[in-house]
Design a protein around this motif. Sequence first.
Motif, PDB file in Angstrom:
ATOM      1  N   ARG A  10       0.791  -1.236   0.000  1.00 36.79           N
ATOM      2  CA  ARG A  10       0.000   0.000   0.000  1.00 36.79           C
ATOM      3  C   ARG A  10       0.820   1.280   0.000  1.00 36.79           C
ATOM      4  NH1 ARG A  10      -5.360  -0.508   0.983  1.00 36.79           N
ATOM      5  NH2 ARG A  10      -6.171  -2.549   1.578  1.00 36.79           N
ATOM      6  N   SER A  11       2.120   1.184   0.182  1.00 36.14           N
ATOM      7  CA  SER A  11       2.894   2.418   0.301  1.00 36.14           C
ATOM      8  C   SER A  11       4.315   2.198  -0.171  1.00 36.14           C
ATOM      9  CB  SER A  11       2.915   2.886   1.765  1.00 36.14           C
ATOM     10  OG  SER A  11       3.660   1.976   2.564  1.00 36.14           O
ATOM     11  N   ALA A  12       5.010   3.309  -0.395  1.00 38.36           N
ATOM     12  CA  ALA A  12       6.419   3.239  -0.777  1.00 38.36           C
ATOM     13  C   ALA A  12       7.227   2.559   0.319  1.00 38.36           C
ATOM     14  CB  ALA A  12       6.953   4.644  -1.044  1.00 38.36           C
ATOM     15  N   ALA A  13       6.847   2.782   1.579  1.00 40.89           N
ATOM     16  CA  ALA A  13       7.576   2.170   2.689  1.00 40.89           C
ATOM     17  C   ALA A  13       7.474   0.654   2.622  1.00 40.89           C
ATOM     18  CB  ALA A  13       7.035   2.687   4.019  1.00 40.89           C
ATOM     19  N   GLU A  14       6.312   0.131   2.267  1.00 43.34           N
ATOM     20  CA  GLU A  14       6.168  -1.325   2.150  1.00 43.34           C
ATOM     21  C   GLU A  14       6.990  -1.862   0.994  1.00 43.34           C
ATOM     22  OE1 GLU A  14       2.361  -3.307   2.794  1.00 43.34           O
ATOM     23  OE2 GLU A  14       1.500  -1.339   3.240  1.00 43.34           O
ATOM     24  N   ASP A  70      -2.937  -0.295  -5.576  1.00 42.26           N
ATOM     25  CA  ASP A  70      -2.727   0.510  -4.369  1.00 42.26           C
ATOM     26  C   ASP A  70      -1.963   1.806  -4.635  1.00 42.26           C
ATOM     27  OD1 ASP A  70      -3.522  -1.795  -2.383  1.00 42.26           O
ATOM     28  OD2 ASP A  70      -2.035  -2.648  -3.740  1.00 42.26           O
ATOM     29  N   TYR A  71      -1.145   1.848  -5.709  1.00 44.63           N
ATOM     30  CA  TYR A  71      -0.334   3.054  -5.935  1.00 44.63           C
ATOM     31  C   TYR A  71      -1.145   4.204  -6.519  1.00 44.63           C
ATOM     32  CZ  TYR A  71      -0.074   2.646 -11.071  1.00 44.63           C
ATOM     33  OH  TYR A  71      -0.368   2.618 -12.410  1.00 44.63           O
ATOM     34  N   MET A  72      -2.357   3.930  -7.014  1.00 49.23           N
ATOM     35  CA  MET A  72      -3.150   4.962  -7.680  1.00 49.23           C
ATOM     36  C   MET A  72      -3.879   5.844  -6.670  1.00 49.23           C
ATOM     37  SD  MET A  72      -4.959   2.689 -10.662  1.00 49.23           S
ATOM     38  CE  MET A  72      -4.054   1.553 -11.702  1.00 49.23           C
ATOM     39  N   LEU A  73      -4.272   7.005  -7.111  1.00 48.68           N
ATOM     40  CA  LEU A  73      -5.081   7.908  -6.302  1.00 48.68           C
ATOM     41  C   LEU A  73      -6.545   7.532  -6.503  1.00 48.68           C
ATOM     42  CD1 LEU A  73      -5.336  10.397  -4.457  1.00 48.68           C
ATOM     43  CD2 LEU A  73      -5.457  11.807  -6.537  1.00 48.68           C
ATOM     44  N   PHE A 116      -3.544   5.902 -14.349  1.00 49.99           N
ATOM     45  CA  PHE A 116      -2.511   6.880 -14.721  1.00 49.99           C
ATOM     46  C   PHE A 116      -2.275   7.953 -13.661  1.00 49.99           C
ATOM     47  CE2 PHE A 116      -4.105   5.509 -19.003  1.00 49.99           C
ATOM     48  CZ  PHE A 116      -2.968   4.828 -19.390  1.00 49.99           C
ATOM     49  N   THR A 117      -2.705   7.700 -12.434  1.00 50.70           N
ATOM     50  CA  THR A 117      -2.406   8.635 -11.350  1.00 50.70           C
ATOM     51  C   THR A 117      -1.550   7.935 -10.297  1.00 50.70           C
ATOM     52  OG1 THR A 117      -4.335   8.075  -9.976  1.00 50.70           O
ATOM     53  CG2 THR A 117      -4.637   9.773 -11.688  1.00 50.70           C
ATOM     54  N   VAL A 118      -0.963   8.740  -9.402  1.00 55.39           N
ATOM     55  CA  VAL A 118      -0.175   8.234  -8.282  1.00 55.39           C
ATOM     56  C   VAL A 118      -0.663   8.909  -7.008  1.00 55.39           C
ATOM     57  CG1 VAL A 118       2.140   8.039  -7.265  1.00 55.39           C
ATOM     58  CG2 VAL A 118       1.844   7.846  -9.749  1.00 55.39           C
ATOM     59  N   ASP A 119      -0.907   8.129  -5.964  1.00 53.03           N
ATOM     60  CA  ASP A 119      -1.276   8.671  -4.660  1.00 53.03           C
ATOM     61  C   ASP A 119      -0.007   9.206  -4.006  1.00 53.03           C
ATOM     62  OD1 ASP A 119      -1.888   9.087  -1.958  1.00 53.03           O
ATOM     63  OD2 ASP A 119      -3.408   7.517  -1.969  1.00 53.03           O
ATOM     64  N   THR A 120       0.160  10.514  -4.021  1.00 53.80           N
ATOM     65  CA  THR A 120       1.412  11.107  -3.552  1.00 53.80           C
ATOM     66  C   THR A 120       1.529  11.133  -2.029  1.00 53.80           C
ATOM     67  OG1 THR A 120       0.394  13.304  -3.754  1.00 53.80           O
ATOM     68  CG2 THR A 120       1.733  12.517  -5.609  1.00 53.80           C
ATOM     69  N   GLU A 121       0.463  10.794  -1.312  1.00 51.24           N
ATOM     70  CA  GLU A 121       0.598  10.645   0.141  1.00 51.24           C
ATOM     71  C   GLU A 121       1.267   9.320   0.477  1.00 51.24           C
ATOM     72  OE1 GLU A 121      -2.887  11.265   2.423  1.00 51.24           O
ATOM     73  OE2 GLU A 121      -3.218  13.322   1.693  1.00 51.24           O
ATOM     74  N   ARG A 122       0.838   8.257  -0.172  1.00 48.65           N
ATOM     75  CA  ARG A 122       1.402   6.936   0.113  1.00 48.65           C
ATOM     76  C   ARG A 122       2.655   6.660  -0.713  1.00 48.65           C
ATOM     77  NH1 ARG A 122      -1.975   3.165  -1.435  1.00 48.65           N
ATOM     78  NH2 ARG A 122      -3.508   4.537  -2.392  1.00 48.65           N
ATOM     79  N   PHE A 123       2.776   7.329  -1.852  1.00 46.39           N
ATOM     80  CA  PHE A 123       3.964   7.203  -2.707  1.00 46.39           C
ATOM     81  C   PHE A 123       4.469   8.615  -3.019  1.00 46.39           C
ATOM     82  CE2 PHE A 123       1.776   3.215  -3.202  1.00 46.39           C
ATOM     83  CZ  PHE A 123       2.779   2.272  -3.354  1.00 46.39           C
ATOM     84  N   PRO A 124       5.043   9.301  -2.024  1.00 44.18           N
ATOM     85  CA  PRO A 124       5.388  10.713  -2.192  1.00 44.18           C
ATOM     86  C   PRO A 124       6.470  10.965  -3.235  1.00 44.18           C
ATOM     87  CG  PRO A 124       6.293   9.848  -0.135  1.00 44.18           C
ATOM     88  CD  PRO A 124       5.372   8.808  -0.675  1.00 44.18           C
ATOM     89  N   ASP A 125       7.313   9.986  -3.508  1.00 43.29           N
ATOM     90  CA  ASP A 125       8.392  10.176  -4.483  1.00 43.29           C
ATOM     91  C   ASP A 125       8.560   8.871  -5.259  1.00 43.29           C
ATOM     92  OD1 ASP A 125      10.576  10.922  -5.973  1.00 43.29           O
ATOM     93  OD2 ASP A 125      11.991  10.903  -4.300  1.00 43.29           O
ATOM     94  N   LEU A 146       3.934   7.725 -16.487  1.00 41.14           N
ATOM     95  CA  LEU A 146       4.595   6.740 -15.629  1.00 41.14           C
ATOM     96  C   LEU A 146       5.976   6.384 -16.155  1.00 41.14           C
ATOM     97  CD1 LEU A 146       1.472   4.546 -14.898  1.00 41.14           C
ATOM     98  CD2 LEU A 146       2.625   6.090 -13.317  1.00 41.14           C
ATOM     99  N   LEU A 147       6.145   6.389 -17.474  1.00 37.42           N
ATOM    100  CA  LEU A 147       7.484   6.160 -18.031  1.00 37.42           C
ATOM    101  C   LEU A 147       8.457   7.235 -17.544  1.00 37.42           C
ATOM    102  CD1 LEU A 147       6.583   5.216 -21.719  1.00 37.42           C
ATOM    103  CD2 LEU A 147       7.528   3.680 -19.978  1.00 37.42           C
ATOM    104  N   ASP A 148       7.983   8.478 -17.468  1.00 41.13           N
ATOM    105  CA  ASP A 148       8.858   9.567 -17.024  1.00 41.13           C
ATOM    106  C   ASP A 148       9.317   9.389 -15.577  1.00 41.13           C
ATOM    107  OD1 ASP A 148       8.706  10.756 -19.478  1.00 41.13           O
ATOM    108  OD2 ASP A 148       7.251  12.290 -18.888  1.00 41.13           O
ATOM    109  N   GLN A 149       8.573   8.613 -14.811  1.00 39.02           N
ATOM    110  CA  GLN A 149       8.962   8.356 -13.424  1.00 39.02           C
ATOM    111  C   GLN A 149       9.810   7.100 -13.290  1.00 39.02           C
ATOM    112  OE1 GLN A 149       6.189   9.592 -10.263  1.00 39.02           O
ATOM    113  NE2 GLN A 149       4.618   9.676 -11.858  1.00 39.02           N
ATOM    114  N   GLY A 150      10.047   6.423 -14.416  1.00 43.11           N
ATOM    115  CA  GLY A 150      10.958   5.281 -14.392  1.00 43.11           C
ATOM    116  C   GLY A 150      10.306   3.921 -14.472  1.00 43.11           C
TER     117      GLY A 150
END
Length: 816
Positions: free
Chosen positions: A296-300, A323-326, A331-340, A420-424
């Motif tokens: 659910r998160s970048a930390a996990e 889980d990574y989507m908003l 095509f979105t990213v939840d920036t609270e759970r995946f801030p970077d 998403l490609l631009d983010q790697g």
Amino acid sequence: MATLAQLILALRSVGVRQSLQTLGYTLAKERLDRRYARSRHPTPVRQPGRLLDVKTKENSASFKFEHAYLDITIMADDLARIAWSNADSQSAKPPLPYAIARQNWAPVSAAIHQEPEQVEVHTPRLQLSVRGDGSLTFSSADGACLRQELPPQVIGKGWQSRALLRKTERIFGLGEHALAFQLRSHTFQLWNTDPGGSYGPSADPIYMPVPVYVGIHDQGSYLIFYNNYHKGQISFDALEEPEPRAAVLFEAGDLVYYFIAGPLENAIERYTELTGRPGLPPLWSLGYHQSRWGYRSAAEIQEVLDGFARHEMPLSAIHLDIDYMLGYRVFTVDTERFPDLAGLIQEANALGVQVVAILDPGVKVDEGYDVYRQGVNLGAFCRLPNGKLFKGIVWPGWSVFPDFTHPKVRAWWGEYYQRLLDQGVAGFWHDMNEPTSFSAWGKLDPPLSLRHHMEGTDGDHLEAHNIYALQMNRAGHEALQRFRPQKRPWLISRSGWAGQQRYAWNWTGDTESSWEALRMTISTVLNMGLSGFAYSGPDIGGFSGNPPAELYTRWFQMAAFMPFFRTHSAIGCAKREPWVYGEPYSQIIRQFLRLRYRLLPYLYSLAWQNSQTGHPIIRPLFWGASKISDDTLPLFEVDDAFLVGEQLLVAPVTQAGCESRNVTFPTGVWLSLWDDALYLGPGSFEVPTSLETIQVFVRAPGILPTAEGNSLQLNLYLQTENERYIPSHPSQFVLYSDEGEGYGPWRTDTWEFTQDGNSVILRWDSRGEYPFPYSGVQVRLHGAQLEEAIIDDVAVKYTADTIEIAQFHRAKLRLR
């Protein structure tokens, strides 16, 4: 109606509000489907009728019957296109060329003879006979009957095709299904279907049935592909039936199919020439993938990456589920759970790990959401017959669905991949693209009356449903080619149709966690390979459930030899990283992980071969048999073992507490991968096993390349019997190497060895500009020990079974 368990699962997964929305949607869909069914008036079944006229050309013939037209085109010596259309022009509906990769074929000179009762078409490899009632017979060049077809039947706007089956005939293929490996005595629905979060053996249909199959009997073999993507059904009578038949029914569309004469390997090669072959995948995709619905998160994600490093387990890719989507907006990213996300991906890349992101076709209805808003302005979403937007229910709630049968929609959708490609992100995972819309009961499909562009020809969902995922995968593949031309596109998709192999891999979807599902996986992947789809594999341990340690370990051991090698599980399941079961299981899994990476030179070369020939990577034990005989018949009954390329035979353990299993061997000499124990085929043997291993054998004579650190080990498996050396035919292996990504220089290294008694000659030939990627070469003998080694006319040092050398041209080895 939905079971109580299904309703509870729905409430847990999507909540009360969305469950109520789903109920309302289901009632509305039922009304639409009833109205659609009433519009399709039943009509009498008609035969083609009397033959009225025949016109022939150099490689084709056209037949006019009372109620139908037939066009036959010889496209190659072993390939014929058969096209039946309704004499009622309003009912004629030829297929769009979605599945067809090659349109232009070199002219073929076919001998066409018109006689009073029939028309004969002959090529150097195929004979075809058309009788006056519309029945067809296909024979080999020497006159052996391969297939007999009865006159087809016109049924409303659709067709039924019927063929006689031989008593000995076995049938394989039909894309993805869970009923059986050998298809006789079964009926299959041709309708891409989400089975609802979990399925096991006998579920039908599932995500990707395709009307292509191979028939093999005592006279020869053939492949047949029906290029009709409308809803359909296909059945095969049982072996014991007195007059067995095959029957395929399509509810609409012309009856267009391709017949390819065997043998099997040639037929698969020709079929993939027709429908396309995969490009060479990036090397990382053949490594191990880790996934879970519930990271659910970048930390996990970081915790998982750290775990692989801490447990010294190799990892090539980690997958991000929804889980990574908003709010599950594609095509979105939840920036609270995946801030970077970009930074997380950079950290993963530094560890040699690629990141794959899931995408679903459903777009949340939300005026503040740019993908929805822009799609509405473009007219990109599917509509109902009254012109209103169709709204279904998926993870975001009320959602609309792009019409991928429109070229401008495919291009528009593809633009969003760049975010998403631009983010790697390195690859994409297409899910829910049968397409699925949640339903309180019944099938999880949109209404059949849904309208689709169909490249300007207009159609409904009965026509478009089965090719929906194919066109979504096409849109994604073309986007990756456009935005990242220096890299090879990598997609994996839950659904698709014929031709999918050009765009995406496949996995077996939401299997239950059971021993029966483990065994079923083998049949599913084998039949996918025989349908042209070489890259497939399961969710290790099953998607839905908590496999005990032994089951997960056995599943992992088997999957280590499958093209797609991934652990994945549903939300709510216990964690399933490869170390969670503790010892001794972690060490066993670690060994098979490392074995997978040692085998990458072999697997990557098989991937290259597939890109050239279309031959599957995972093959049935009867691969290479041109027909069924007394010697080969047992191989056609084996559904719990498989070949990996030409060299490896894998016999997984598919029962709990197993201490031995029966292994059936094709003709030849086979040596155990673990201890060089020798087995002679054809025949069956009870072979002991343990928790630490599954049974794997190597064909002799043969060459198995493995990576040993920075060196390449050439494992030479020799033919011996009772300590006596057997002269053998030359054995060859072509190793393919390149950067593992992109389209730069490449090389092939061909090793060929000949064994004559106790003398072995090994030759090495190289082509291409890519430098040899290994620091050295070890030649290791299996089944024998060395007495002398002469490399390029110079005697060299050796151990009992191994020589360590640089590159060479010719090695002469004398055995003890």
